[in-house]
Design a protein around this motif. Structure first.
Motif, PDB file in Angstrom:
ATOM      1  N   LEU A 199    -100.935  -5.193 -38.119  1.00 21.38           N
ATOM      2  CA  LEU A 199    -101.312  -4.964 -36.719  1.00 21.38           C
ATOM      3  C   LEU A 199    -100.079  -4.661 -35.869  1.00 21.38           C
ATOM      4  O   LEU A 199    -100.140  -3.835 -34.949  1.00 21.38           O
ATOM      5  CB  LEU A 199    -102.070  -6.171 -36.166  1.00 21.38           C
ATOM      6  CG  LEU A 199    -103.391  -6.507 -36.885  1.00 21.38           C
ATOM      7  CD1 LEU A 199    -104.074  -7.690 -36.208  1.00 21.38           C
ATOM      8  CD2 LEU A 199    -104.329  -5.301 -36.927  1.00 21.38           C
ATOM      9  N   ARG A 200     -98.951  -5.311 -36.181  1.00 22.45           N
ATOM     10  CA  ARG A 200     -97.716  -5.037 -35.434  1.00 22.45           C
ATOM     11  C   ARG A 200     -97.231  -3.616 -35.696  1.00 22.45           C
ATOM     12  O   ARG A 200     -96.755  -2.925 -34.788  1.00 22.45           O
ATOM     13  CB  ARG A 200     -96.634  -6.044 -35.825  1.00 22.45           C
ATOM     14  CG  ARG A 200     -96.849  -7.439 -35.242  1.00 22.45           C
ATOM     15  CD  ARG A 200     -96.751  -7.425 -33.715  1.00 22.45           C
ATOM     16  NE  ARG A 200     -96.910  -8.741 -33.162  1.00 22.45           N
ATOM     17  CZ  ARG A 200     -95.905  -9.584 -32.929  1.00 22.45           C
ATOM     18  NH1 ARG A 200     -94.671  -9.219 -33.193  1.00 22.45           N
ATOM     19  NH2 ARG A 200     -96.139 -10.768 -32.408  1.00 22.45           N
ATOM     20  N   GLU A 201     -97.340  -3.168 -36.962  1.00 25.73           N
ATOM     21  CA  GLU A 201     -96.904  -1.811 -37.287  1.00 25.73           C
ATOM     22  C   GLU A 201     -97.778  -0.773 -36.596  1.00 25.73           C
ATOM     23  O   GLU A 201     -97.319   0.329 -36.289  1.00 25.73           O
ATOM     24  CB  GLU A 201     -96.947  -1.593 -38.803  1.00 25.73           C
ATOM     25  CG  GLU A 201     -95.845  -2.320 -39.554  1.00 25.73           C
ATOM     26  CD  GLU A 201     -95.990  -2.189 -41.055  1.00 25.73           C
ATOM     27  OE1 GLU A 201     -95.069  -1.655 -41.678  1.00 25.73           O
ATOM     28  OE2 GLU A 201     -97.025  -2.605 -41.609  1.00 25.73           O
ATOM     29  N   LEU A 202     -99.038  -1.101 -36.338  1.00 29.60           N
ATOM     30  CA  LEU A 202     -99.910  -0.193 -35.595  1.00 29.60           C
ATOM     31  C   LEU A 202     -99.461  -0.038 -34.147  1.00 29.60           C
ATOM     32  O   LEU A 202     -99.751   0.981 -33.512  1.00 29.60           O
ATOM     33  CB  LEU A 202    -101.355  -0.702 -35.609  1.00 29.60           C
ATOM     34  CG  LEU A 202    -102.104  -0.691 -36.945  1.00 29.60           C
ATOM     35  CD1 LEU A 202    -103.487  -1.312 -36.766  1.00 29.60           C
ATOM     36  CD2 LEU A 202    -102.231   0.718 -37.490  1.00 29.60           C
ATOM     37  N   GLY A 203     -98.774  -1.055 -33.632  1.00 29.61           N
ATOM     38  CA  GLY A 203     -98.297  -0.999 -32.255  1.00 29.61           C
ATOM     39  C   GLY A 203     -98.802  -2.128 -31.385  1.00 29.61           C
ATOM     40  O   GLY A 203     -98.529  -2.149 -30.179  1.00 29.61           O
ATOM     41  N   MET A 204     -99.535  -3.089 -31.956  1.00 31.89           N
ATOM     42  CA  MET A 204    -100.066  -4.192 -31.143  1.00 31.89           C
ATOM     43  C   MET A 204     -98.960  -5.164 -30.782  1.00 31.89           C
ATOM     44  O   MET A 204     -98.148  -5.533 -31.629  1.00 31.89           O
ATOM     45  CB  MET A 204    -101.167  -4.946 -31.898  1.00 31.89           C
ATOM     46  CG  MET A 204    -102.442  -4.165 -32.078  1.00 31.89           C
ATOM     47  SD  MET A 204    -103.753  -5.191 -32.771  1.00 31.89           S
ATOM     48  CE  MET A 204    -104.910  -3.884 -33.262  1.00 31.89           C
ATOM     49  N   MET A 205     -98.973  -5.584 -29.522  1.00 31.70           N
ATOM     50  CA  MET A 205     -98.027  -6.593 -29.082  1.00 31.70           C
ATOM     51  C   MET A 205     -98.621  -7.971 -29.355  1.00 31.70           C
ATOM     52  O   MET A 205     -99.799  -8.111 -29.711  1.00 31.70           O
ATOM     53  CB  MET A 205     -97.684  -6.381 -27.614  1.00 31.70           C
ATOM     54  CG  MET A 205     -97.081  -4.998 -27.372  1.00 31.70           C
ATOM     55  SD  MET A 205     -96.424  -4.707 -25.732  1.00 31.70           S
ATOM     56  CE  MET A 205     -94.793  -5.386 -25.867  1.00 31.70           C
ATOM     57  N   GLU A 206     -97.820  -8.998 -29.191  1.00 33.02           N
ATOM     58  CA  GLU A 206     -98.168 -10.337 -29.678  1.00 33.02           C
ATOM     59  C   GLU A 206     -99.500 -10.846 -29.146  1.00 33.02           C
ATOM     60  O   GLU A 206    -100.336 -11.337 -29.908  1.00 33.02           O
ATOM     61  CB  GLU A 206     -97.044 -11.315 -29.318  1.00 33.02           C
ATOM     62  CG  GLU A 206     -97.259 -12.702 -29.901  1.00 33.02           C
ATOM     63  CD  GLU A 206     -96.091 -13.640 -29.611  1.00 33.02           C
ATOM     64  OE1 GLU A 206     -96.182 -14.815 -29.988  1.00 33.02           O
ATOM     65  OE2 GLU A 206     -95.096 -13.176 -29.015  1.00 33.02           O
ATOM     66  N   GLU A 207     -99.733 -10.726 -27.835  1.00 34.15           N
ATOM     67  CA  GLU A 207    -100.971 -11.290 -27.274  1.00 34.15           C
ATOM     68  C   GLU A 207    -102.205 -10.527 -27.739  1.00 34.15           C
ATOM     69  O   GLU A 207    -103.264 -11.119 -27.979  1.00 34.15           O
ATOM     70  CB  GLU A 207    -100.907 -11.342 -25.740  1.00 34.15           C
ATOM     71  CG  GLU A 207    -100.791  -9.994 -25.047  1.00 34.15           C
ATOM     72  CD  GLU A 207     -99.356  -9.541 -24.863  1.00 34.15           C
ATOM     73  OE1 GLU A 207     -99.102  -8.834 -23.880  1.00 34.15           O
ATOM     74  OE2 GLU A 207     -98.503  -9.883 -25.687  1.00 34.15           O
ATOM     75  N   THR A 208    -102.072  -9.200 -27.890  1.00 33.74           N
ATOM     76  CA  THR A 208    -103.198  -8.403 -28.397  1.00 33.74           C
ATOM     77  C   THR A 208    -103.490  -8.779 -29.846  1.00 33.74           C
ATOM     78  O   THR A 208    -104.651  -8.969 -30.226  1.00 33.74           O
ATOM     79  CB  THR A 208    -102.872  -6.903 -28.316  1.00 33.74           C
ATOM     80  OG1 THR A 208    -102.558  -6.553 -26.976  1.00 33.74           O
ATOM     81  CG2 THR A 208    -104.054  -6.064 -28.800  1.00 33.74           C
ATOM     82  N   GLU A 209    -102.448  -8.892 -30.647  1.00 31.43           N
ATOM     83  CA  GLU A 209    -102.618  -9.268 -32.051  1.00 31.43           C
ATOM     84  C   GLU A 209    -103.319 -10.614 -32.173  1.00 31.43           C
ATOM     85  O   GLU A 209    -104.208 -10.792 -33.015  1.00 31.43           O
ATOM     86  CB  GLU A 209    -101.255  -9.315 -32.738  1.00 31.43           C
ATOM     87  CG  GLU A 209    -101.320  -9.671 -34.215  1.00 31.43           C
ATOM     88  CD  GLU A 209     -99.941  -9.884 -34.818  1.00 31.43           C
ATOM     89  OE1 GLU A 209     -99.740  -9.495 -35.984  1.00 31.43           O
ATOM     90  OE2 GLU A 209     -99.068 -10.449 -34.116  1.00 31.43           O
ATOM     91  N   LYS A 210    -102.952 -11.579 -31.331  1.00 34.09           N
ATOM     92  CA  LYS A 210    -103.553 -12.919 -31.404  1.00 34.09           C
ATOM     93  C   LYS A 210    -105.051 -12.876 -31.122  1.00 34.09           C
ATOM     94  O   LYS A 210    -105.848 -13.504 -31.835  1.00 34.09           O
ATOM     95  CB  LYS A 210    -102.856 -13.864 -30.422  1.00 34.09           C
ATOM     96  CG  LYS A 210    -103.364 -15.304 -30.491  1.00 34.09           C
ATOM     97  CD  LYS A 210    -102.655 -16.201 -29.513  1.00 34.09           C
ATOM     98  CE  LYS A 210    -103.109 -17.643 -29.673  1.00 34.09           C
ATOM     99  NZ  LYS A 210    -104.566 -17.814 -29.562  1.00 34.09           N
ATOM    100  N   ILE A 211    -105.454 -12.124 -30.093  1.00 29.03           N
ATOM    101  CA  ILE A 211    -106.881 -12.030 -29.759  1.00 29.03           C
ATOM    102  C   ILE A 211    -107.655 -11.377 -30.904  1.00 29.03           C
ATOM    103  O   ILE A 211    -108.746 -11.831 -31.271  1.00 29.03           O
ATOM    104  CB  ILE A 211    -107.078 -11.226 -28.453  1.00 29.03           C
ATOM    105  CG1 ILE A 211    -106.433 -11.955 -27.268  1.00 29.03           C
ATOM    106  CG2 ILE A 211    -108.569 -11.008 -28.170  1.00 29.03           C
ATOM    107  CD1 ILE A 211    -106.393 -11.143 -25.990  1.00 29.03           C
TER     108      ILE A 211
END
Length: 569
Positions: free
Chosen positions: A292-304
């Protein structure tokens, strides 16, 4: 990917406090089940950042990181090694030292056989560096730029050869060497430029070939109209389509080898006024889902996202226009959920990634397999997690909702402009509001923006006019009134590496509508309105795609112009 002994990885990660021994053993079991390297699973699960992992590799093998995304490549030295060999050996010569030693970025700098091969064939000593996939991509892009003039020359020579060659039938013409060479050149050149699509369009007096690179179409070459029939026939032959059918759309696919790399090519042929238009979507056969991080999601988006996909039932939707990366996101989610204790079944059109231990079903209208009746059949397969490629109609929506209500986690895509409009879209498909509120866990809306080329990135202060323009856009997109535009932005000046575009690669910008009790009350309200839904979501901390894009622009990942381009599409 370069291998490193599992025990060494384990010792390093446990020492750094990144993982416990128990969790590492679980990841090892999962990697063995999926047939993947332990490092691939660690990175895709987000346990280890890819940059950190390559630093660990470099230290372990006692070599330097090539870091070609920030280091200048000596273009004259690069040409010493033929592109075919560079791709086959996964090695890029990027510089030459004063004593004649060649600096080589390698996928595996411990590969003594490749080092010996290069030293023998180049008659020079080799100093190996560790290359990341991005490093190699940058080198291959440069090869592609050098190949441009040769490409056009080769195309012209093969066109002339095809005119001279007399074929008795369209099948013979399609199999003739010049036509085969034209298609091979198109595919090779497209791959070298990191193109995702090839468009072959026929007009009144010529054929236009365009490549989609980082989401934007670029005109590549014009070809005489006379060679269109054998070119179209050649592509049809490769993809198993009917050569003599010209009045109906056809879809197919084939696999093509370019150097050591296998590429899956998805083909669509449609009739147009002057003839058949051919579109080819290129997918690297060895491509694996990103984290998810490699896709471009930042920490709070990834957590949700992680919180919602770990629920055992309900619906998770990914929305956006065609080509916004929705399916890639779903595959990354499936990769996270792919465990031995769950049964995952998909219904797709088409199947884009081949995933081990996931049961993937291809839509086949001729055989009667549609999203709706395919989904009905899937429910009889005792699934835990279902992925429906797209919810297109009322029947599919109804079955999907009832599946999510009866103990299944259902993942799908929907064509809406943002996250909140997915709710009225489901209602338009005759899903009752109380069912929408009960079944929906999360809606993720996304777009793909181009990343700034790291080779020519520069910072600058935005002008007052630009700041005012950004504020107007924020107001038009219903952002908070006290929104502050960035004071420093970034852009790419343009260089050989990025084809003077200033961009190289893409990443996602996202907004997440997390369905909680407050949003459920709005959804079931007799006076439901999007404004009320957005107000509650914003109060609960929702970040819009525009804001996410601005954050990434402020970090130097993309530009304001590209964020606005995709938001307004």
């Amino acid at each position: 990917m370069l291998k490193i002994p599992e025990k060494k990885i384990k010792d390093i990660l446990i020492k750094e406090g990144l993982i416990t021994e128990e969790n590492f053993n679980k990841v090892t079991e999962e990697a063995n089940r999926l047939g993947q390297d332990i490092n691939e699973v660690l990175i895709s699960k987000g346990i280890v950042a890819i940059d950190y992992f390559y630093n660990v590799l470099a230290q372990y093998f006692n070599v330097e990181l090539a870091n070609l995304t920030r280091r200048q490549i000596n273009e004259n030295v690069l040409k010493i090694l033929a592109e075919r060999i560079a791709r086959e050996k996964r090695a890029i010569i990027f510089d030459k030292e004063a004593d004649g030693v060649l600096d080589v970025a390698m996928e595996d700098p411990s590969d003594l056989a490749t080092i010996e091969f290069l030293e023998k064939n180049l008659s020079a000593k080799i100093k190996p560096f560790l290359a990341t996939p991005l490093d190699l991509d940058r080198g291959f892009v440069l090869y592609g730029r050098f190949f441009a003039e040769d490409f056009k020359k080769n195309i012209e020579e093969n066109i002339q050869a095809s005119f001279r060659q007399k074929a008795g039938s369209i099948e013979e013409a399609a199999a003739a060497v010049p036509i085969v060479a034209i298609i091979d050149n198109l595919l090779s050149y497209s791959l070298s430029l990191r193109s995702s699509d090839i468009h072959i369009e026929i007009f009144e007096d010529e054929i236009l070939v365009r490549f989609r690179i980082d989401g934007v179409l670029h005109e590549i070459v014009k070809i005489p109209k006379e060679v269109h029939p054998p070119i179209a026939a050649r592509i049809k032959l490769l993809s198993g389509l009917k050569i003599d059918e010209h009045q109906r759309p056809q879809d197919g696919r084939f696999r093509h080898k370019i150097g050591a790399e296998m590429v899956d090519v998805r083909v669509s042929v449609i009739p147009t006024f002057y003839g058949e238009k051919v579109e080819m979507r290129l997918l690297t056969a060895t491509q694996k889902p990103l984290s998810l991080r490699e896709l471009g999601m930042m920490e709070e988006t990834e957590k949700i996202v992680l919180d919602n996909i770990r629920k055992t039932f309900g619906m998770v939707l990914v929305t956006g226009p065609t080509g916004s990366g929705k399916t890639t996101t779903l595959y990354s989610v499936l990769n996270i959920l792919n465990k031995s204790e769950v049964n995952i079944v998909t219904i797709e059109d088409p199947v884009e990634y081949d995933m081990k231990y996931i049961n993937q079903t291809q839509i086949n209208n001729l055989a009667g397999i549609t999203f709706a009746n395919g989904l009905r059949s899937i429910l009889r397969q005792d699934p835990n997690i279902i992925m429906v490629g797209e919810i297109r109609d009322e029947e599919t929506a109804e079955i999907a909702v009832h599946s999510a209500l009866t103990g299944h986690l259902l993942l799908s895509t929907l064509h809406t402009n943002d996250a909140s409009t997915a709710v009225p879209r489901l209602m338009d498909m005759r899903i009752a509001p109380f069912l929408v509120a009960a079944v929906l866990n999360m809606v993720l809306a996304q777009r793909l923006v181009r990343k700034i080329c790291l080779n020519c990135i520069e910072s600058f202060q935005p002008t007052n006019e630009m700041i005012e323009y950004i504020k107007r856009q924020a107001k038009d997109l219903r952002l908070v009134s006290d929104f502050k535009a960035p004071t420093i932005l970034f852009r790419g000046k343009g260089c050989m590496s990025c084809g003077n575009t200033g961009y190289a690669g893409r990443l996602g910008i996202y907004e997440v509508l997390n369905i909680d009790e407050a949003t459920r009350r709005i959804i079931v309200s007799p006076n439901f309105s999007l404004d009320d839904l957005m107000a509650v979501a914003r109060k609960n901390g929702m970040i819009t795609m525009f804001e996410d894009g601005l954050r990434k622009a402020a970090l130097g990942l993309t530009t304001i112009e590209d964020v606005l381009r995709v938001i307004r599409e």
